[in-house]
Design an enzyme around this catalytic site. Structure first.
Site, PDB file in Angstrom:
ATOM      1  N   GLU A   1       1.616 -11.746   5.585  1.00 33.55           N
ATOM      2  CA  GLU A   1       0.603 -11.039   6.375  1.00 33.55           C
ATOM      3  C   GLU A   1       1.050 -11.132   7.834  1.00 33.55           C
ATOM      4  O   GLU A   1       0.905 -12.164   8.480  1.00 33.55           O
ATOM      5  CB  GLU A   1      -0.773 -11.671   6.187  1.00 33.55           C
ATOM      6  CG  GLU A   1      -1.343 -11.550   4.781  1.00 33.55           C
ATOM      7  CD  GLU A   1      -1.973 -10.188   4.495  1.00 33.55           C
ATOM      8  OE1 GLU A   1      -1.824  -9.281   5.364  1.00 33.55           O
ATOM      9  OE2 GLU A   1      -2.609 -10.029   3.441  1.00 33.55           O
TER      10      GLU A   1
ATOM     11  N   HIS B   1       0.828  -1.206   0.000  1.00 28.96           N
ATOM     12  CA  HIS B   1       0.000   0.000   0.000  1.00 28.96           C
ATOM     13  C   HIS B   1       0.870   1.268   0.000  1.00 28.96           C
ATOM     14  O   HIS B   1       2.022   1.217  -0.389  1.00 28.96           O
ATOM     15  CB  HIS B   1      -0.982  -0.037   1.164  1.00 28.96           C
ATOM     16  CG  HIS B   1      -1.793  -1.304   1.167  1.00 28.96           C
ATOM     17  ND1 HIS B   1      -2.882  -1.497   0.362  1.00 28.96           N
ATOM     18  CD2 HIS B   1      -1.622  -2.475   1.858  1.00 28.96           C
ATOM     19  CE1 HIS B   1      -3.379  -2.717   0.555  1.00 28.96           C
ATOM     20  NE2 HIS B   1      -2.625  -3.335   1.449  1.00 28.96           N
TER      21      HIS B   1
END
Length: 331
Positions: free
Chosen positions: A290, A138
């Site tokens: 993650e 991101h």
């Protein structure tokens, strides 16, 4: 008998025979591997006993599960379930193993992409590891997931910078897709890796779920052709640039997940497969980590802690080193 009536009768017999053969189970056979094979739901499965004998492993049934033992460790299979483990790290298999005639059968897909890869480092491509590209997920207008205190884009950059420092001290040439708060398209992240001729690609992310009690760490590698991604059932056969390094990606993912779970003692959500853009379009071994659930208040607080971030980075770096060491063993 009139010709038309004879033809009608013959066609009926042929149709009946064709339908009947689809009802009958296919007889066991052997393919080029020499393993006894069965087709289950149209997919080829190998008898685990043959795999064990071929790879000099030992297979044991413990209650309702099967265990494969070898020099590299232990792999656990649960019949009719896609999850298992290797050396106590959860693995999401491509297809559920099955039990037939009192014996375990493993999909040929999982034999090549899990059993061989994790038990036998010699099955990996003997490529060097010099340049590593770290991809903080991101950035910019794309903040990613958000918790009560932190955003994903900020946490991924903090962990990535720590990982860059550690890997650089270990002697690797380390590049970053971003070093500040800016948006980068997914395809551009993969392109940066390919243009740099990186030897490894590591994308850092934070997870989120509507259920705020969910927590844990998971590491993704590219799904192999002919298999569904973890958590899904859709089979795809599309070939992507990342397929050339898919076995090495799986080995890297397992080594990183192993170190993360062992060092951080977090909930092990396992090694999984997905067709994320950054995995399928990157030519070198690539994983997406993650690191935890920002939607879980307790885990969000840990992810925002500098000491915990350092431990995350150290664990990922150790996983990279262990993967690289396996390649050197092969060479």
């Amino acid at each position: 008998m009139p010709d038309k009536l004879l033809i009608t009768i013959l066609c009926s017999i042929l149709l009946f025979c064709t339908a009947f053969t689809h009802v009958l189970p296919a007889a066991p056979f052997k393919d080029s591997t020499g393993f006894t094979c069965e087709y289950v739901s149209g997919r080829k499965y190998y008898r685990a006993y043959d795999i064990a004998r071929h790879m000099r492993l030992r297979i044991v049934k413990q209650n309702k599960r099967y265990e494969l033992y070898g020099a590299a460790g232990k792999m656990v299979f649960n019949p009719d379930k896609r999850y298992g483990s290797f050396n106590n790290v959860v693995i999401n298999f491509n297809f559920a193993p099955v039990e037939k005639y009192g014996q375990l059968y493993i999909s040929s897909s999982d034999f090549f992409s899990h059993v061989q890869v994790l038990f036998n480092p010699r099955s990996l491509r003997p490529v060097g590891v010099r340049t590593i590209l770290i991809d903080p997920g991101h950035g910019g207008s794309d903040r990613g997931a958000a918790g009560q205190r932190y955003t994903e884009k900020a946490l991924t950059l903090q962990v990535a910078k720590r990982l860059q420092r550690i890997l650089s001290k270990m002697g690797y040439r380390v590049l970053m897709t971003r070093v500040n708060d800016r948006r980068i398209e997914l395809s551009d992240r993969a392109r940066a890796s390919n243009n740099a001729r990186a030897d490894l690609f590591i994308s850092i992310h934070m997870n989120a779920a509507s259920n705020r009690s969910v927590s844990g760490i998971e590491t993704f590698a590219l799904t192999v052709p002919g298999a569904p991604s973890s958590g899904g059932s859709k089979v795809q056969y599309t070939q992507y640039p990342g397929n050339a390094a898919v076995n090495n990606s799986m080995s890297l993912a397992w080594n990183v997940q192993h170190e993360l779970v062992r060092n951080l003692r977090g909930n092990d959500r396992g090694v999984k497969q997905a067709r994320f853009v950054v995995l399928r379009e990157t030519r070198c071994p690539a994983i997406l980590v993650e690191c935890g659930f920002i939607s879980n208040r307790k885990e969000e607080n840990k992810l925002g802690n500098a000491s915990y971030q350092e431990n995350l980075a150290v664990a990922i770096a150790r996983g990279v080193y262990n993967y690289h060491r396996n390649l050197r063993i092969r060479q």
